[in-house]
Motif scaffolding. Sequence first.
Motif, PDB file in Angstrom:
ATOM      1  N   CYS A   1       1.060  -1.187   0.048  1.00 40.06           N
ATOM      2  CA  CYS A   1       0.191  -0.239   0.213  1.00 40.06           C
ATOM      3  C   CYS A   1       1.367   1.105   0.655  1.00 40.06           C
ATOM      4  O   CYS A   1      -0.044   2.557   0.248  1.00 40.06           O
ATOM      5  CB  CYS A   1      -0.583   0.060   1.368  1.00 40.06           C
ATOM      6  SG  CYS A   1      -1.941  -1.549   1.475  1.00 40.06           S
TER       7      CYS A   1
ATOM      8  N   ALA B   1      -9.142   0.254   5.990  1.00 38.17           N
ATOM      9  CA  ALA B   1      -9.593   0.453   4.753  1.00 38.17           C
ATOM     10  C   ALA B   1      -9.563   1.578   4.034  1.00 38.17           C
ATOM     11  O   ALA B   1      -9.703   1.723   2.881  1.00 38.17           O
ATOM     12  CB  ALA B   1     -11.325  -0.272   4.958  1.00 38.17           C
TER      13      ALA B   1
ATOM     14  N   GLY C   1      -7.042   1.265   1.029  1.00 36.99           N
ATOM     15  CA  GLY C   1      -6.830   0.582   0.112  1.00 36.99           C
ATOM     16  C   GLY C   1      -8.200  -0.584   0.059  1.00 36.99           C
ATOM     17  O   GLY C   1      -8.595  -0.546   1.240  1.00 36.99           O
ATOM     18  N   ASP C   2      -8.007  -1.156  -0.592  1.00 37.04           N
ATOM     19  CA  ASP C   2      -9.753  -2.242  -1.220  1.00 37.04           C
ATOM     20  C   ASP C   2      -8.688  -3.722  -0.154  1.00 37.04           C
ATOM     21  O   ASP C   2      -8.152  -3.781  -1.233  1.00 37.04           O
ATOM     22  CB  ASP C   2     -10.176  -2.517  -2.012  1.00 37.04           C
ATOM     23  CG  ASP C   2     -11.349  -0.747  -2.473  1.00 37.04           C
ATOM     24  OD1 ASP C   2     -11.326  -0.376  -1.785  1.00 37.04           O
ATOM     25  OD2 ASP C   2     -10.903  -0.459  -3.697  1.00 37.04           O
TER      26      ASP C   2
ATOM     27  N   ASP D   1      -9.484  -7.714   0.708  1.00 34.00           N
ATOM     28  CA  ASP D   1      -9.834  -9.114   0.694  1.00 34.00           C
ATOM     29  C   ASP D   1      -9.112 -10.282   1.512  1.00 34.00           C
ATOM     30  O   ASP D   1      -8.568 -10.135   1.200  1.00 34.00           O
ATOM     31  CB  ASP D   1     -10.873  -9.639  -0.090  1.00 34.00           C
ATOM     32  CG  ASP D   1      -9.617  -9.922  -1.084  1.00 34.00           C
ATOM     33  OD1 ASP D   1      -8.546 -10.091  -1.326  1.00 34.00           O
ATOM     34  OD2 ASP D   1      -9.356  -9.638  -2.986  1.00 34.00           O
TER      35      ASP D   1
ATOM     36  N   VAL E   1      -9.215  -4.429   9.249  1.00 36.72           N
ATOM     37  CA  VAL E   1     -10.367  -3.948   7.817  1.00 36.72           C
ATOM     38  C   VAL E   1     -11.733  -2.939   9.510  1.00 36.72           C
ATOM     39  O   VAL E   1     -11.761  -1.800   7.991  1.00 36.72           O
ATOM     40  CB  VAL E   1     -10.835  -4.560   6.724  1.00 36.72           C
ATOM     41  CG1 VAL E   1     -12.377  -3.955   6.456  1.00 36.72           C
ATOM     42  CG2 VAL E   1      -9.525  -4.740   5.945  1.00 36.72           C
TER      43      VAL E   1
END
Length: 402
Positions: free
Chosen positions: A279, A348, A351-352, A354, A393
């Motif tokens: 990031c 969060a 960045g995004d 998962d 997150v």
Amino acid sequence: MTIGSLTDSHTIRSPAHVEYGSGAITALESFATERAVDSALVVTDEYLAESGVIEPATARLEAAGVDVAVYDGVAPEPKLSMVEAAAERVADRDLVVGVGGGSSMDTAKLAAALANHDRPVRELLGTDNVPGETGPLALVPTTAGTGSEVTHIGVFADERDGGVKKVVFSPHLFADLAAVDPDLTKTMPPGVAAATGLDALTHAVESYVSLLRTPYTDVLARRAVELVAENLRPAVTQGPDNDAARANMSLAATLAGQAFVNSGLGAVHALTYPLGMECGLGHGLANGVLLPHVMRYNVPAEVGRFADLAALLGETRRPGESDRQFADRSVEAVFDLLEDVGVPTSIAAYGDFDRATFEEFADVAFEYSEHNVERNPRAMDREDVIAVFEAAVEGREPADGR
């Protein structure tokens, strides 16, 4: 788990000479005079060079009759190529002086070693791979956070390995002089003051609960936590108008650096590796965002110590409150601090993410920073790391009674 007691023997690692306080930069002049230094290379970044922040250091060197050259190619999260470029500039210079934040000081350390030993820079990485003394080295922090001025550690991105951060540990990287002058931190922008201050807090907290902690590091870490709790907010919001806050933050950073170099760190520093790499998040900011989430994970393993931290962070025990409840409030105190200095409580914001991303992050954390995971007070496996990232997150959760 074995923790050192007051009757155990412990090694204390430290630079040769630490000068602290307003005007401490004057020690650079006497140091150069005593060492009969004729020439010096100041290692710094472009902003500090152009804005004049390095001038108190260069002026003291020149007052000692030293010919001063400047390498200003350091950037945040420094690369090994910057070390090589700085080392080329050392040449016949008698003294290397790192002026700036951790990036400049780390670069100065390894550049001094590289210039003194004819071998590829990557051969010096790792533990105890610097073959001998570096030659005179002075470090002058202009931020209050990294503690690099009192450590024997450097962290660098390796361009040949996708920008992965590599670490060097060597007693030969300790400075001959660390001049910690809070006056040099007055120009820090609020965001830098916040990020570097949270870096210092992370060092202190992780030192206090590290499996390698000692009675010596406990004293340093406890005082550093108190100083950050009392002074980071005004240091950020009032900046150069609050000399006391900036001075106390400089002291906190140096104390925390001296603590963790003797105790090791923990999982926060392991998890910041992939977060910074992927990031581009600065080290101090990444530490700050992740700190309360790792603390929340660790509380069950060290209830007493986290209760101590709650008190050191300014919390007061409520009537009938259990040790565990009070320990949990150390986490809330850090969340409060983040919010007050304008730092998000959730990754969060950067960045995004998962599950697949966090699986990759866990792999990186264990591959490149397993030593920090091993010193964490609560054991962590790959799934635990992923769970902490997932919690980070979500960000701050409402605390009971708040």
